[in-house]
Design a protein around this motif. Structure first.
Motif, short mmCIF file in Angstrom:
data_model
loop_
_atom_site.label_atom_id
_atom_site.label_comp_id
_atom_site.label_asym_id
_atom_site.label_seq_id
_atom_site.Cartn_x
_atom_site.Cartn_y
_atom_site.Cartn_z
N PHE A 90 0.83 -1.20 0.00
CA PHE A 90 0.00 0.00 0.00
C PHE A 90 0.87 1.26 0.00
O PHE A 90 2.02 1.23 0.39
N MET A 91 0.26 2.34 -0.49
CA MET A 91 0.88 3.67 -0.49
C MET A 91 0.23 4.48 0.61
O MET A 91 -0.98 4.37 0.85
N ALA A 92 1.04 5.30 1.27
CA ALA A 92 0.52 6.17 2.33
C ALA A 92 1.21 7.52 2.22
O ALA A 92 2.31 7.63 1.67
N LYS A 93 0.55 8.53 2.75
CA LYS A 93 1.11 9.89 2.70
C LYS A 93 1.38 10.40 4.11
O LYS A 93 0.55 10.25 5.00
N VAL A 94 2.56 11.00 4.25
CA VAL A 94 2.94 11.73 5.46
C VAL A 94 3.09 13.16 4.98
O VAL A 94 4.14 13.54 4.46
N GLY A 95 2.02 13.95 5.07
CA GLY A 95 2.05 15.28 4.46
C GLY A 95 2.24 15.11 2.96
O GLY A 95 1.54 14.33 2.31
N PRO A 96 3.23 15.77 2.37
CA PRO A 96 3.46 15.63 0.93
C PRO A 96 4.28 14.39 0.55
O PRO A 96 4.40 14.06 -0.62
N LEU A 97 4.83 13.69 1.53
CA LEU A 97 5.72 12.56 1.28
C LEU A 97 4.93 11.28 1.03
O LEU A 97 4.07 10.90 1.82
N GLU A 98 5.26 10.59 -0.08
CA GLU A 98 4.66 9.29 -0.41
C GLU A 98 5.53 8.18 0.17
O GLU A 98 6.75 8.19 -0.02
N VAL A 99 4.90 7.24 0.87
CA VAL A 99 5.61 6.09 1.46
C VAL A 99 4.97 4.81 0.93
O VAL A 99 3.75 4.67 0.98
N PHE A 100 5.81 3.88 0.44
CA PHE A 100 5.32 2.59 -0.03
C PHE A 100 5.67 1.53 1.01
O PHE A 100 6.80 1.45 1.49
N VAL A 101 4.68 0.72 1.38
CA VAL A 101 4.89 -0.42 2.28
C VAL A 101 4.57 -1.67 1.48
O VAL A 101 3.42 -1.89 1.07
N SER A 102 5.59 -2.49 1.22
CA SER A 102 5.39 -3.68 0.39
C SER A 102 4.73 -4.79 1.19
O SER A 102 4.71 -4.77 2.42
N ARG A 103 4.22 -5.77 0.48
CA ARG A 103 3.54 -6.92 1.10
C ARG A 103 4.42 -7.62 2.12
O ARG A 103 3.96 -8.04 3.16
N ARG A 104 5.72 -7.71 1.84
CA ARG A 104 6.60 -8.42 2.78
C ARG A 104 6.89 -7.60 4.05
O ARG A 104 7.44 -8.13 5.01
N CYS A 105 6.46 -6.34 4.08
CA CYS A 105 6.63 -5.48 5.26
C CYS A 105 5.33 -5.29 6.01
O CYS A 105 5.19 -4.39 6.83
N ILE A 106 4.34 -6.14 5.71
CA ILE A 106 3.05 -6.18 6.40
C ILE A 106 3.00 -7.49 7.17
O ILE A 106 3.39 -8.53 6.62
N PRO A 107 2.56 -7.50 8.42
CA PRO A 107 2.53 -8.76 9.20
C PRO A 107 1.80 -9.88 8.46
O PRO A 107 0.87 -9.64 7.70
N GLU A 108 2.25 -11.14 8.71
CA GLU A 108 1.72 -12.31 8.02
C GLU A 108 0.24 -12.54 8.27
O GLU A 108 -0.44 -13.16 7.46
N ASP A 109 -0.29 -12.06 9.42
CA ASP A 109 -1.70 -12.30 9.71
C ASP A 109 -2.64 -11.41 8.88
O ASP A 109 -3.84 -11.58 8.93
#
Length: 193
Positions: free
Chosen positions: A112-131
Motif C-alpha cells: 500500500f501507499m501512504a502519505k505523510v504530508g506531501p511525502l509518499e511512502v510505499f509499504v510492500s507486502r513483505r513489510c506487512i505482518p503475516e496475519d
C-alpha cells in the motif's frame, strides 16, 4: 539553522527550520516601491509545498528576510530583474528508522501507499505482518486473527509505520516503510476516519 536532535533518540528531527535562498524573476512593471512585497509574494507562491532536493519539503515559509532582497541582474531581452531572496522555511524530511503516522492512499496486492504530508511512502507486502491477507473484493488487507476484532488496511486508514529508507530527487521525495514491528500498524480503520 538545520536539523536538530529530536525525541529521546537524539537523532535528526523530522521537522526543522532551514535558511535558504531563491532567485526570483521580477517583471519591469513590478519594479519600484512595492518590489520587495512582490518578491516576497513570489517566493511564498513558488516555494511553499515544493521539494528542495536534499533538504526535503517546504511545509511553510516562516519569514522572507527583508534585508536580503536587493537589486539584481537585468535581463536585456525582457527588462525583468533577477532578484535573490533569503527565507527561513519549516522543512519536512524523514530519516531511516523514524516512526510516523500516515494516511493510506492506495492498496494493491503488492502493498500500500501512504502519505505523510506531501511525502509518499510505499509499504510492500513483505513489510506487512503475516496475519494480514489481501482481500480483493474490498481492496484492503484484513487481519484474520480468530480471537480478535477484524482490522483492515484500506484507503483512508491511518497507520503508524517505520521509515526504512528514502530517496530524494531534485523536486520529489519518496520513502519505503514497514508496519511489521511492535507498536506499528493500523491506528484508525478507514470506516472510523
Amino acid at each position: 539553522l538545520g536539523p536538530r536532535g529530536g525525541g529521546s533518540g537524539g537523532g535528526p528531527a523530522m521537522f526543522y527550520l532551514k535558511r535558504l535562498s531563491r532567485e526570483v524573476m521580477v517583471d519591469p512593471q513590478h519594479l519600484g516601491p512595492s518590489m520587495r512585497d512582490m518578491v516576497k509574494a513570489k517566493v511564498y507562491r513558488e516555494v511553499e509545498g515544493s521539494c528542495v532536493g536534499k533538504f526535503g519539503y517546504v511545509i511553510a515559509i516562516v519569514d522572507v528576510i527583508d534585508s536580503s532582497i536587493h537589486s539584481g541582474l537585468i535581463d536585456n531581452d525582457t527588462g525583468a530583474v533577477l532578484v535573490k531572496a533569503t527565507y527561513v522555511a519549516l522543512m519536512l524530511r524523514v530519516f531511516p528508522e523514524e516512526v510516523v503516522d500516515a494516511i493510506v492512499t492506495a492498496v494493491t496486492v503488492n502493498g500500500f501507499m501512504a502519505k505523510v504530508g506531501p511525502l509518499e511512502v510505499f509499504v510492500s507486502r513483505r513489510c506487512i505482518p503475516e496475519d494480514f491477507e489481501y482481500d480483493d473484493a474490498r481492496a484492503s488487507y484484513v487481519s484474520r486473527e480468530e480471537d480478535e476484532e477484524e482490522v483492515g488496511i484500506a484507503e483512508n486508514a491511518v497507520v503508524r509505520l517505520r521509515i526504512m529508507g528514502s530517496d530524494t530527487q531534485a523536486n520529489a521525495m519518496a520513502a519505503v516503510g514497514t508496519i511489521k514491528d511492535d507498536y506499528l500498524g493500523v491506528i484508525e480503520s478507514a470506516d472510523t476516519v
